[in-house]
Design a protein around this motif. Structure first.
Motif, PDB file in Angstrom:
ATOM      1  N   ASP A  89      -3.517  -6.288   0.670  1.00 28.31           N
ATOM      2  CA  ASP A  89      -2.304  -6.992   0.238  1.00 28.31           C
ATOM      3  C   ASP A  89      -1.960  -8.209   1.092  1.00 28.31           C
ATOM      4  OD1 ASP A  89      -2.101  -4.942  -1.549  1.00 28.31           O
ATOM      5  OD2 ASP A  89      -0.062  -4.356  -1.012  1.00 28.31           O
ATOM      6  N   MET A  92       1.047  -5.308  15.967  1.00 29.35           N
ATOM      7  CA  MET A  92       0.487  -6.634  16.248  1.00 29.35           C
ATOM      8  C   MET A  92       1.595  -7.664  16.059  1.00 29.35           C
ATOM      9  SD  MET A  92      -2.567  -8.648  14.297  1.00 29.35           S
ATOM     10  CE  MET A  92      -2.855 -10.382  14.614  1.00 29.35           C
ATOM     11  N   ALA A 150      -4.489  -0.954  -4.490  1.00 32.70           N
ATOM     12  CA  ALA A 150      -5.276  -0.085  -3.615  1.00 32.70           C
ATOM     13  C   ALA A 150      -6.769  -0.197  -3.935  1.00 32.70           C
ATOM     14  CB  ALA A 150      -4.795   1.355  -3.765  1.00 32.70           C
ATOM     15  N   ASP A 170      -2.488   0.554  14.604  1.00 35.44           N
ATOM     16  CA  ASP A 170      -1.455   0.664  13.560  1.00 35.44           C
ATOM     17  C   ASP A 170      -0.119   0.937  14.233  1.00 35.44           C
ATOM     18  OD1 ASP A 170      -1.643   1.183  10.245  1.00 35.44           O
ATOM     19  OD2 ASP A 170       0.234   1.775  11.215  1.00 35.44           O
ATOM     20  N   GLY A 206      -4.216   1.288   6.558  1.00 32.19           N
ATOM     21  CA  GLY A 206      -3.713   1.680   5.240  1.00 32.19           C
ATOM     22  C   GLY A 206      -4.842   1.965   4.264  1.00 32.19           C
ATOM     23  N   ALA A 207      -4.604   1.658   2.985  1.00 30.39           N
ATOM     24  CA  ALA A 207      -5.565   1.959   1.919  1.00 30.39           C
ATOM     25  C   ALA A 207      -6.926   1.325   2.196  1.00 30.39           C
ATOM     26  CB  ALA A 207      -5.016   1.458   0.593  1.00 30.39           C
ATOM     27  N   GLY A 208      -6.935   0.136   2.815  1.00 29.98           N
ATOM     28  CA  GLY A 208      -8.210  -0.518   3.123  1.00 29.98           C
ATOM     29  C   GLY A 208      -8.680  -0.240   4.538  1.00 29.98           C
TER      30      GLY A 208
END
Ligand SMILES: Cc1cc2nc3c(=O)[nH]c(=O)nc-3n(C[C@H](O)[C@H](O)[C@H](O)COP(=O)(O)OP(=O)(O)OC[C@H]3O[C@@H](n4cnc5c(N)ncnc54)[C@H](O)[C@@H]3O)c2cc1C
Length: 439
Positions: free
Chosen positions: A315, A84, A335, A40, A14-16
């Motif tokens: 998050d 996962m 974000a 993912d 994601g964003a990170g």
């Protein structure tokens, strides 16, 4: 044969996570200094802060999604699709659930994947606090599919009204939660109501779309400075959006919302946009420390409190630091925080693999917050290096800074040159597309 390369596994692109995989791929994967694997559950990346635009139809998600396989190929990391679902700290492996097709047939069996260092960045979902009726009668905004469901449901209400010949039909929309997501969504839906009528779906007139935003705190945007909250409140009211603060939703039905104070709010389309929680399977996973919203508790090095080889960011991580005045604070689920943590871990892991260095310590720079009010405006504050202090911004300038957040994410993924090309592509695309996705 065991792989001699240092194995860094990043779960969640994601964003990170995607920026981290991209940078480590370029710095370590390309030179065969480490094997970088991104896992993912989805096959494509979509930047989550744009989801409210997908929900309203002001953005077509298919035009902005990025294939993980392609990004991996271009940036020298490996991509493994999968969800996962488990962790074995003794064996240093994670478990990926089987992949089934739409008919439930197994396509890929359960697998395990070895790591030397594991980075968990699985993000969060909205927290409905087990409110009765929320799961059955609310739509959510946690991923692209959910955002598209909001859009399709909205269009279906319009199609139904168009065909029903009812006199002056109304559409009641309730948004639960007046944080950034709820507020931005309300403005986007107001824009959508105007545009849909303009493109001929005019049975429901824009002034018959009743949007109500319900918030438990005493003001909207409770996590942001009061002056931003007050300015956004005024602008939403100008759009005709009704804001109800100090209201806690106690139950949701197919007709609307009951509140703890005994009110009933009519709703044909209820969208839950309040609170966050990390994925439930993280709760106490492999004995790691977690908090009441399932976030993994990490040290300032972003290592989990109980395992030096497991890092978490974004998050799904709870990271507490102290500010310059010595006061403790927790990194917010945003974000810009995920991005900054990914930058730090990039340096830490490169230092570890190449020089055997100890992990670096995270410091958070709050660059401010920007709230987009669709095409109408944006409001926010800019902090630090750009302004030399805390400066409130509104209107076009704020909108420009807001758009630049996404462009910075694209620079992290594609570099400046390709981001420049994407800006030109988007600009040209705007002249050939309707302002709203109408299908
Ligand atoms: C509508 C909306 C608007 C927002 N606007 C802003 C904004 O303007 N500014 C801002 O700073 N923040 C904003 N946010 C918050 C921001 O999107 C998040 O803070 C940020 O995306 C968190 O990044 P992350 O890397 O931790 O997780 P995410 O970006 O959520 O990525 C998590 C990834 O993990 C994957 N994943 C999840 N579970 C599994 C699993 N079990 N196995 C494998 N993969 C998995 C997901 O598919 C996803 O790719 C907004 C959020 C929403 C919903």
């Amino acid at each position: 044969m065991t792989d001699p390369l240092h194995k860094i596994v990043i779960v969640g692109g994601g964003a990170g996570g995607l920026g981290l995989a991209t940078k480590l791929g370029k710095k370590l994967g390309k030179k065969k200094k480490a094997r970088i694997t991104l896992v993912d559950v989805r096959k494509t990346h979509f930047w989550k802060p744009l989801l409210h635009e997908v929900a309203a139809g002001s953005l077509n998600a298919f035009e902005d999604e990025l294939s993980y396989l392609a990004q991996a190929k271009w940036n020298h990391f490996h991509f493994l699709p999968g969800r996962m679902c488990g962790l074995d700290r003794d064996d240093k492996t994670i478990t990926l659930a089987p992949i089934n097709d739409e008919a439930g047939q197994e396509v890929v069996p359960e697998r395990s994947l070895e790591y030397d260092d594991l980075v968990i960045c699985l993000g969060s979902t909205a927290n409905d606090f087990n409110t009765p009726g929320a799961v059955d009668h609310c739509l959510f905004l946690d991923n692209r599919e959910q955002a598209e469901r909001v859009h399709t449901t909205l269009l279906n209400h319009y199609l139904h009204a168009q065909a029903s010949h009812e006199k002056s039909p109304e559409l009641n929309i309730a948004i639960i939660g007046a944080g950034a997501t709820g507020v931005e969504l309300a403005a986007e839906l107001h824009f959508a109501a105007i545009e849909l009528a303009r493109y001929g779906l005019d049975a429901i007139q824009p002034n018959k779309v009743n949007i109500t935003v319900i918030e438990g705190s005493e003001r909207i945007l409770p996590a942001l400075p009061a002056r931003i909250s007050s300015s956004v409140h005024k602008q939403l009211q100008k759009m005709g959006i009704v804001i109800q603060t100090r209201q806690l939703v106690s139950e949701i039905t197919n007709k609307g919302l009951n509140t703890k104070s005994g009110d009933f709010i009519n709703s044909d389309l209820s969208i839950w946009a309040a609170g966050i929680k990390a994925p439930a399977f993280l709760k106490d996973i492999a004995g790691l420390e977690t908090n009441r919203i399932n976030q993994l508790v990490v040290r300032p090095t972003l290592q989990s409190t109980l395992d030096d080889h497991i890092y978490a960011l974004g998050d799904c991580a709870s990271c507490s630091l102290t500010n310059s005045k010595g006061e403790p604070f927790t990194i917010p689920p945003r974000a810009q925080a995920a991005h900054q943590q990914a930058e730090l871990l990039t340096k830490s892991l490169i230092g570890k693999v190449l020089e055997g260095q100890a992990p670096l310590t995270f410091t958070y720079k709050d660059y401010g917050s920007l709230i987009s009010l669709s095409r109408f405006s944006a409001v926010g504050n800019l902090m630090g290096a750009i302004t030399g202090g805390d400066m409130m911004v509104e209107g076009r300038m704020a909108k420009m800074f807001y758009i630049s957040l996404y462009r910075m994410h694209q620079v992290a993924l594609f570099g400046r040159l390709r981001t420049g090309a994407l800006i030109i592509k988007d600009f040209i695309g705007k002249t050939t597309r309707p302002h709203l996705k109408l299908h």
